[in-house]
Design an enzyme around this catalytic site. Structure first.
Site: not given
Length: 292
Positions: A180, A193
């Site tokens: 992201h 992440c």
């Protein structure tokens, strides 16, 4: 097949691999890098010069090559500056431009820990690469083969509800790992992440294929795009993109290294791709999107 014919075929394959490696080397050798230094006691004045010397598009490209976004440019001490500006970044790719081993793989994503970069391939052709910031030392990103699961245009972090995660694509549901948009500070800094620049996150969001769940949503019917996270970061060592100043091939990943990463996973990747293809031949595209 005679022994002579077999040998000629082997020699031909070896030559093709050598030519591919040589072509990559030639393309990358065209770029040279210089250093832009930000002295500790004169950082503000050096930044003013940097902002004046380079346009917004040039700064974006330079920062991306140094694994930074504009918000975090103040972290820079030395930037590697290419002698040619290419906003697509394709002129600077550390990844091979072609991988014959992937000729039958429609789509695949790689994230490299050592060089903090991702790449996208379609049928063995590199179509995009860019910077990332992966899991910090105490919360490292899981390595290995995964698949794109679900995606959400704006997700909220499970670590801190104040963290907004634009264009989130989940790749490990139980561990909550996804890629992201978020800060790129020039080193691995996430809570496992895979952080991306906003433009990259948006493009990957539209490009990737997600899973399809069985009725009820408890189990996976077919997997999404394969994703491989690999390698180890040199914690505390010199960042490989800074070495470009002395050696324009310093962060290159060879065809042989990529092949060694792909080969153990190739049968699984092709197996899952076949399942997805067979499913899509029996279900309308509109219904498949509803199941994702």
């Amino acid at each position: 097949m005679t022994d002579d014919t077999a040998q000629k075929k082997t020699d031909s394959i070896a030559k093709a691999k050598k030519d591919s490696i040589t072509l990559d080397s030639i393309n990358k050798a065209k770029i040279n890098y210089s250093a832009f230094i930000f002295p500790t006691k004169k950082k503000d004045s050096a930044m003013a010069v940097f902002n004046k010397q380079f346009s917004e598009e040039e700064r974006y490209t330079i920062l991306a090559l140094n694994r930074l976004d504009s918000k975090n440019k103040w972290r820079a001490d030395t930037l590697a500056i290419p002698d040619k500006i290419d906003k697509s970044l394709m002129s600077y790719t550390p990844f091979p431009t072609h991988l014959d081993i992937l000729k039958d793989v429609k789509k695949i994503v790689f994230f490299s820990y050592p060089i903090q970069a991702y790449s996208l391939y379609e049928n063995g052709k590199l179509v995009k690469w860019g910077p990332t910031s992966m899991g910090k030392k105490s919360a490292q990103t899981k390595r290995g083969l995964m698949f794109a699961n679900w995606k959400k245009e704006l997700a909220i972090s499970t670590v801190d509800s104040e963290w907004k995660l634009p264009y989130n694509v989940n790749v490990h549901n139980t561990l909550g790992i996804g890629w992201h948009q978020y800060d790129l500070p020039g080193f691995p800094a996430s809570h496992s992440c895979l952080r991306l620049l906003m433009d990259d996150a948006k493009e990957l969001y539209g490009w990737v294929d997600t899973w399809v769940l069985n009725k009820g949503g408890a189990t996976v019917k077919v997997n999404g795009t394969p994703v491989i996270v690999f390698g180890d970061y040199n914690w505390g060592g010199k960042k490989p993109w800074k070495k470009l100043i002395e050696d324009s091939a310093a962060d290159n990943i060879s065809v042989e290294e990529m092949n060694s990463i792909i080969q153990p996973n190739l049968s699984k990747i092709l197996e899952e791709q076949k399942k997805r293809d067979e499913y899509l031949t029996t279900v309308p595209v509109s219904k498949e999107k509803e199941s994702a």
